[in-house]
Design an enzyme around this catalytic site. Sequence first.
Site, PDB file in Angstrom:
ATOM      1  N   ASP A  99       0.860  -1.183   0.000  1.00 52.48           N
ATOM      2  CA  ASP A  99       0.000   0.000   0.000  1.00 52.48           C
ATOM      3  C   ASP A  99       0.901   1.240   0.000  1.00 52.48           C
ATOM      4  O   ASP A  99       1.653   1.463   0.949  1.00 52.48           O
ATOM      5  CB  ASP A  99      -0.877  -0.049   1.267  1.00 52.48           C
ATOM      6  N   ASP A 201      -2.893   4.877  -2.311  1.00 52.77           N
ATOM      7  CA  ASP A 201      -3.841   5.586  -1.457  1.00 52.77           C
ATOM      8  C   ASP A 201      -4.281   6.912  -2.090  1.00 52.77           C
ATOM      9  O   ASP A 201      -3.454   7.639  -2.641  1.00 52.77           O
ATOM     10  CB  ASP A 201      -3.120   5.857  -0.127  1.00 52.77           C
ATOM     11  N   GLU A 264      -6.748   3.891  -5.377  1.00 49.58           N
ATOM     12  CA  GLU A 264      -7.932   4.152  -4.536  1.00 49.58           C
ATOM     13  C   GLU A 264      -8.525   5.481  -4.969  1.00 49.58           C
ATOM     14  O   GLU A 264      -7.921   6.540  -4.767  1.00 49.58           O
ATOM     15  CB  GLU A 264      -7.557   4.214  -3.050  1.00 49.58           C
ATOM     16  N   HIS A 325     -11.335  -1.523   4.638  1.00 47.29           N
ATOM     17  CA  HIS A 325     -11.134  -1.102   6.023  1.00 47.29           C
ATOM     18  C   HIS A 325     -11.710   0.280   6.328  1.00 47.29           C
ATOM     19  O   HIS A 325     -11.567   0.764   7.450  1.00 47.29           O
ATOM     20  CB  HIS A 325      -9.638  -1.115   6.324  1.00 47.29           C
ATOM     21  N   ASP A 326     -12.305   0.923   5.333  1.00 48.85           N
ATOM     22  CA  ASP A 326     -12.856   2.271   5.525  1.00 48.85           C
ATOM     23  C   ASP A 326     -14.379   2.306   5.523  1.00 48.85           C
ATOM     24  O   ASP A 326     -14.958   3.358   5.807  1.00 48.85           O
ATOM     25  CB  ASP A 326     -12.382   3.204   4.392  1.00 48.85           C
TER      26      ASP A 326
HETATM   27  C1  GLC Z   1      -7.357   6.149   2.409  1.00 44.69           C
HETATM   28  C2  GLC Z   1      -7.245   4.985   3.348  1.00 44.69           C
HETATM   29  C3  GLC Z   1      -7.738   5.399   4.685  1.00 44.69           C
HETATM   30  C4  GLC Z   1      -6.867   6.539   5.190  1.00 44.69           C
HETATM   31  C5  GLC Z   1      -6.829   7.681   4.190  1.00 44.69           C
HETATM   32  C6  GLC Z   1      -5.732   8.642   4.496  1.00 44.69           C
HETATM   33  O1  GLC Z   1      -8.670   6.511   2.181  1.00 44.69           O
HETATM   34  O2  GLC Z   1      -7.912   3.882   2.839  1.00 44.69           O
HETATM   35  O3  GLC Z   1      -7.748   4.352   5.602  1.00 44.69           O
HETATM   36  O4  GLC Z   1      -7.337   6.997   6.414  1.00 44.69           O
HETATM   37  O5  GLC Z   1      -6.603   7.229   2.883  1.00 44.69           O
HETATM   38  O6  GLC Z   1      -4.482   8.092   4.198  1.00 44.69           O
END
Ligand code: GLC
Length: 528
Positions: A99, A201, A264, A325-326
């Site tokens: 990641d 990310d 993402e 996880h979000d």
């Molecule tokens: C992404 C991650 C999340 C994190 C955010 C900031 O959305 O999936 O868990 O808090 O980025 O890095």
Amino acid sequence: MTEKLWWQTGIVYQVYPRSFQDSTGDGVGDLTGITSRLAYLQWLGVTAVWISPCFRSPMADHGYDVSDYRDIDPLFGVLADFDNLLAEAHRLGLKVILDFVPNHTSEQHPWFLESKSSRDNPKRDWYIWHDPKPDGSPPNNWLANFGGIAWEWDETTQQYYYHAFLKEQPDLNWRNPAVRQAMFDNLRFWLDRGVDGFRVDVMNSIIKDDQFRDNPPNPGWKPGDHPYLEYIPAFTLDRPEVQDVVTAMRAVFDEYDERVIIGEIYLPIERLVRYYGENGDGAHLPFNFQLVIKPWEAAPVRDSIRRYYAAIPPGGWPNWVLGNHDRPRIASRAGREQARVAAMALLTLWGTPTIYQGDELGMEDVPIPLDKIQDPQGLNIDPSRSRDPERTPMQWDASPNAGFTTAPEPWLPVASDYRDYNVEQEREDPKSFLTLHRRLIDLRQSEPALNAGSLAQLDTDGDLVAYERADGGTRFLVALNLGAGPASLPLDGRRGQITLTTHLDRLGDDVSGALELRGDEGVIVRLS
Ligand code: GLC
């Protein structure tokens, strides 16, 4: 059909390292723990494991605040543990995806410490610094995702710095070529070690408006909605120049063989697909979150399938996600019965599926007592915004703490129903969630029609979603009943045999005329 790559035909499994397996007894998962469970993933039949950040971090955002991109956080182990994990995964035939967090570093990253040390430090411009307005207030109205204004005042150098998330996560200035080079070298560090790819990310957030214009108010926003959405992030997200960065990042991956870059990106379909790049030189897989953000109901699901496939550019490869996880877990959003139907969709649609750890067990969101909340989004905004409920420990067996840890208390509580929903128990149960997943995965991995094959959606209404998958002479019909009542799908001359149902029964039954579905049932028919 041209030869497909592993990340096209394969299945990705997301591991949230804090919560997969603890090997040290401190209540938090770690790399050696993951390594010890790789055999499970091989048994499950997935292709690749994506591990959320395990790099050095003060853990303000549980690893999404990186202070050293080239080392493992002591909480998770040491670099040698990672090398071990990678070697063992490869030995078992599993790919490993890490990641990459390019948008921001930790405030403890040496670059930021330098950057904030003085206005003329060579790394000053590596982050986004700005003078206050004449009255001393922040430069504009940009908001942080985790609450409040996105500008933090620095007393020493008398400027604000920008942070899209926590103030502990200052945003890097990707307009600076030196930042790009340094970050690309961080990617190469892991790609050289043999890592098979990266999930990137908040890919669409990397570049912000160079004129620092105010974001426009969001007319649809009302009190109680996520505070971040009070303004439309028009000048902070998805800026046109971000595409250059994505292309340059992709070029780093192209220096190696068959590595995958997954982005993402939470954006409407039409804007999401631009991240494939104009000439296919963007992300291999811009994450498609349609099934995460839309309600699990037939009409929006049908619509997402139709619009998404229509929007994929030539040469682009689709993908699907149900949870991460979000976001609240699918079994909590849709109910456990429908979560089985959703799993069948995820694993039979055209495009690479990503499974979130524990969803294969039917895990639900776990209520977290107020004094146990860990997630900064829950702590800063509102407990109802906490992402802890979907981050609780993986459930391995019926022993204390579900076999996740020997510590008296894991970092987040284990679900109260873990004795019924765990790997050991479900492996033995021919009707379990896990058995359904294993069967679905096995079918997808062994039938080219179900992984790389073409997809034709059927015209259905009511609670039905249906499509045909085909490769050469092999054809499957997938029919999903998203309602609780029975439904009937006219087969229009098709006939065949049931290969799999979400109820794990009726196998081998002949069907012709119409396919009758029970409530909350999904059926795969091998057409003859
Ligand atoms: C992404 C991650 C999340 C994190 C955010 C900031 O959305 O999936 O868990 O808090 O980025 O890095």
